[in-house]
Design a protein around this motif. Structure first.
Motif, PDB file in Angstrom:
ATOM      1  N   GLN A  37       0.835  -1.191   0.000  1.00  0.00           N
ATOM      2  CA  GLN A  37       0.000   0.000   0.000  1.00  0.00           C
ATOM      3  C   GLN A  37       0.875   1.248   0.000  1.00  0.00           C
ATOM      4  OE1 GLN A  37      -2.640  -0.236   3.346  1.00  0.00           O
ATOM      5  NE2 GLN A  37      -3.864  -1.890   2.478  1.00  0.00           N
ATOM      6  N   ASP A  38       0.469   2.225  -0.745  1.00  0.00           N
ATOM      7  CA  ASP A  38       1.254   3.451  -0.871  1.00  0.00           C
ATOM      8  C   ASP A  38       0.538   4.587  -0.126  1.00  0.00           C
ATOM      9  OD1 ASP A  38       3.320   5.022  -1.662  1.00  0.00           O
ATOM     10  OD2 ASP A  38       2.540   5.399  -3.686  1.00  0.00           O
ATOM     11  N   PRO A  39       1.200   5.267   0.798  1.00  0.00           N
ATOM     12  CA  PRO A  39       2.605   5.074   1.156  1.00  0.00           C
ATOM     13  C   PRO A  39       2.787   3.993   2.224  1.00  0.00           C
ATOM     14  CG  PRO A  39       1.745   6.969   2.310  1.00  0.00           C
ATOM     15  CD  PRO A  39       0.612   6.435   1.470  1.00  0.00           C
ATOM     16  N   SER A  40       3.780   3.116   2.020  1.00  0.00           N
ATOM     17  CA  SER A  40       4.085   2.096   3.013  1.00  0.00           C
ATOM     18  C   SER A  40       5.077   2.663   4.019  1.00  0.00           C
ATOM     19  CB  SER A  40       4.685   0.866   2.344  1.00  0.00           C
ATOM     20  OG  SER A  40       5.182  -0.036   3.318  1.00  0.00           O
ATOM     21  N   PRO A  41       4.855   2.448   5.332  1.00  0.00           N
ATOM     22  CA  PRO A  41       5.786   3.005   6.324  1.00  0.00           C
ATOM     23  C   PRO A  41       7.177   2.376   6.248  1.00  0.00           C
ATOM     24  CG  PRO A  41       4.208   1.517   7.356  1.00  0.00           C
ATOM     25  CD  PRO A  41       3.744   1.713   5.950  1.00  0.00           C
ATOM     26  N   TYR A  42       7.281   1.214   5.591  1.00  0.00           N
ATOM     27  CA  TYR A  42       8.563   0.513   5.533  1.00  0.00           C
ATOM     28  C   TYR A  42       9.271   0.661   4.182  1.00  0.00           C
ATOM     29  CZ  TYR A  42       6.580  -1.870   9.624  1.00  0.00           C
ATOM     30  OH  TYR A  42       6.019  -2.156  10.839  1.00  0.00           O
ATOM     31  N   ARG A  43       8.638   1.332   3.217  1.00  0.00           N
ATOM     32  CA  ARG A  43       9.200   1.369   1.870  1.00  0.00           C
ATOM     33  C   ARG A  43      10.609   1.976   1.845  1.00  0.00           C
ATOM     34  NH1 ARG A  43       6.968   1.102  -3.130  1.00  0.00           N
ATOM     35  NH2 ARG A  43       4.865   1.150  -2.236  1.00  0.00           N
ATOM     36  N   THR A  44      10.767   3.103   2.511  1.00  0.00           N
ATOM     37  CA  THR A  44      12.072   3.777   2.501  1.00  0.00           C
ATOM     38  C   THR A  44      13.138   2.915   3.157  1.00  0.00           C
ATOM     39  OG1 THR A  44      11.017   5.951   2.540  1.00  0.00           O
ATOM     40  CG2 THR A  44      13.318   5.828   3.239  1.00  0.00           C
ATOM     41  N   ILE A  45      12.796   2.261   4.266  1.00  0.00           N
ATOM     42  CA  ILE A  45      13.769   1.415   4.962  1.00  0.00           C
ATOM     43  C   ILE A  45      14.220   0.262   4.068  1.00  0.00           C
ATOM     44  CG2 ILE A  45      14.114  -0.127   6.931  1.00  0.00           C
ATOM     45  CD1 ILE A  45      12.159   1.581   8.504  1.00  0.00           C
ATOM     46  N   VAL A  46      13.275  -0.385   3.406  1.00  0.00           N
ATOM     47  CA  VAL A  46      13.603  -1.562   2.591  1.00  0.00           C
ATOM     48  C   VAL A  46      14.326  -1.169   1.311  1.00  0.00           C
ATOM     49  CG1 VAL A  46      12.636  -3.480   1.264  1.00  0.00           C
ATOM     50  CG2 VAL A  46      11.741  -2.953   3.535  1.00  0.00           C
ATOM     51  N   LEU A  47      13.763  -0.214   0.561  1.00  0.00           N
ATOM     52  CA  LEU A  47      14.281   0.089  -0.770  1.00  0.00           C
ATOM     53  C   LEU A  47      15.485   1.020  -0.764  1.00  0.00           C
ATOM     54  CD1 LEU A  47      10.997   0.499  -2.860  1.00  0.00           C
ATOM     55  CD2 LEU A  47      12.468  -1.506  -2.621  1.00  0.00           C
ATOM     56  N   ASP A  48      15.516   1.978   0.138  1.00  0.00           N
ATOM     57  CA  ASP A  48      16.564   2.996   0.084  1.00  0.00           C
ATOM     58  C   ASP A  48      17.687   2.772   1.087  1.00  0.00           C
ATOM     59  OD1 ASP A  48      15.161   4.268  -1.904  1.00  0.00           O
ATOM     60  OD2 ASP A  48      14.050   5.541  -0.503  1.00  0.00           O
ATOM     61  N   VAL A  49      17.427   1.991   2.139  1.00  0.00           N
ATOM     62  CA  VAL A  49      18.443   1.792   3.171  1.00  0.00           C
ATOM     63  C   VAL A  49      19.001   0.366   3.136  1.00  0.00           C
ATOM     64  CG1 VAL A  49      18.936   1.856   5.644  1.00  0.00           C
ATOM     65  CG2 VAL A  49      17.390   3.547   4.634  1.00  0.00           C
ATOM     66  N   ARG A  50      18.147  -0.626   3.258  1.00  0.00           N
ATOM     67  CA  ARG A  50      18.627  -1.986   3.416  1.00  0.00           C
ATOM     68  C   ARG A  50      18.970  -2.681   2.107  1.00  0.00           C
ATOM     69  NH1 ARG A  50      14.697  -4.241   8.339  1.00  0.00           N
ATOM     70  NH2 ARG A  50      15.473  -2.762   9.917  1.00  0.00           N
ATOM     71  N   LEU A  51      18.168  -2.499   1.070  1.00  0.00           N
ATOM     72  CA  LEU A  51      18.422  -3.217  -0.174  1.00  0.00           C
ATOM     73  C   LEU A  51      19.763  -2.855  -0.809  1.00  0.00           C
ATOM     74  CD1 LEU A  51      17.430  -5.293  -2.154  1.00  0.00           C
ATOM     75  CD2 LEU A  51      16.103  -3.516  -3.326  1.00  0.00           C
ATOM     76  N   PRO A  52      20.145  -1.569  -0.925  1.00  0.00           N
ATOM     77  CA  PRO A  52      21.488  -1.272  -1.439  1.00  0.00           C
ATOM     78  C   PRO A  52      22.590  -1.873  -0.569  1.00  0.00           C
ATOM     79  CG  PRO A  52      20.131   0.702  -1.411  1.00  0.00           C
ATOM     80  CD  PRO A  52      19.372  -0.338  -0.654  1.00  0.00           C
TER      81      PRO A  52
END
Length: 333
Positions: A37-52
């Motif tokens: 669901q957008d906005p997801s509270p975890y999106r930034t953590i997963v995509l921008d912090v942890r995945l890289p």
């Protein structure tokens, strides 16, 4: 290969889910597949912090394992490793010099830093190899390790000298990062170079699997079988320095991965490099992703440098290899 691929996928999934903020695996999957669901509270953590960070950890682990495998074949020494031979220290010292001196500041991340790290890694490897060789052209385990340790100490002293001369407190944290190793600075815009170099370097080494196998029979045997050992060794040294330099430029000096993983891979598939190199790459990726996950969660929310954990596991492993080698020498005598 299939089992290791699944293990890598599982390790990456756990690394994306666990940390100072725990995210359900179902939410991680939804974010990665675009169904969250957008906005997801975890999106930034997963995509921008942890995945890289996870991708960089997998690349660095795979690259160091592949380089360690190649170096052990080149020098016919089970203790060879980019960290122990001073290659990582050379790359790290060059990277710190670029940061502190501000050389090419505008292109430091993408161009200057990897180039300087490659130059430092290559020069360190050349010096260690020259110091370890005896008049007959060979080298022993003790000479190689002593030369690597000596060069590492000199480069560490040079790094400290540069830091002291710079007289800037803000450089201390960056220098500590390069000397201990860490993946906390991973960003999407810095992944292209290490991933590309890893793919090209691993592909070239797999293509050179047969010459690497020939080196296992000894210098004279490989020459008789048609291998120009001097030229081949020089070429692979340059390639190993390039891969190590680029990886260290993005992660700092992470030790013992290239020492431990090749031995574990040989226990699974033997010494033939066509199978050994890809297996070592997958095992190295799994190992460093798991080690970085531990570094983020053991003392959360504090982030421990991953190089500290690899050293804690690699030190005892190194001593075990020395003890096993001594036992074999006594049995042969």
């Amino acid at each position: 290969m299939a089992t290791l691929t699944l293990a890598l996928a599982a390790a990456c999934a756990l690394a994306l889910a666990l940390g100072s903020v725990r995210i359900p695996l179902a939410d991680v999957w939804d974010i990665l597949t675009g169904r969250a669901q957008d906005p997801s509270p975890y999106r930034t953590i997963v995509l921008d912090v942890r995945l890289p960070r996870v991708l960089l950890g997998a690349a660095v682990g795979a690259g160091l394992a592949v380089v360690g495998t190649a170096l052990q074949a080149l020098v016919r020494n089970p203790l060879a490793d980019p960290f122990l031979l001073g290659v990582s220290s050379g790359a790290s010292a060059a990277a710190v010099s670029v940061i502190v001196l501000g050389v090419g500041a505008g292109m430091a991340t993408t161009v200057t830093l990897p180039a300087a790290s490659f130059a430092g890694a290559f020069l360190a490897l050349v010096v260690v190899y020259a110091l370890a060789r005896d008049p007959g052209g060979g080298f022993t385990t003790s000479r190689l390790i002593l030369a690597g340790v000596a060069v590492s100490y000199v480069l560490a002293a040079l790094t400290s000298l540069i830091l002291v001369v710079s007289a800037r407190a803000d450089h201390l944290k960056e220098v500590l990062y390069w000397t201990l190793g860490g993946l906390g600075s991973a960003r999407w815009d810095m992944l292209a170079v290490p991933l590309t170099v890893l793919a090209l370097g691993t592909g070239l080494l797999i293509a050179l699997a047969r010459p690497l196998d020939l080196l296992l029979v000894g210098e004279e045997g490989a020459t008789v079988l048609g291998l120009d050992t001097a030229r081949f060794r020089a070429g692979v040294f340059v390639l190993a320095s390039l891969v190590t330099g680029v990886l260290v430029a993005h992660s700092g000096a992470i030790g013992f991965v290239g020492l431990m993983v090749p031995h574990a891979a040989r226990m699974l598939v033997g010494a033939a490099h066509r199978a050994l190199l890809p297996v070592a790459a997958l095992m190295g990726a799994v190992f460093l992703v798991v080690a970085d996950l531990a570094a983020r969660t053991v003392a959360a929310p504090q982030d421990i440098p991953v190089g500290v954990l690899t050293a804690l596991t690699g030190g005892p492993f190194f001593l075990w290899l020395l003890r096993r080698g001594r036992a074999r020498e006594e049995a042969a005598a």
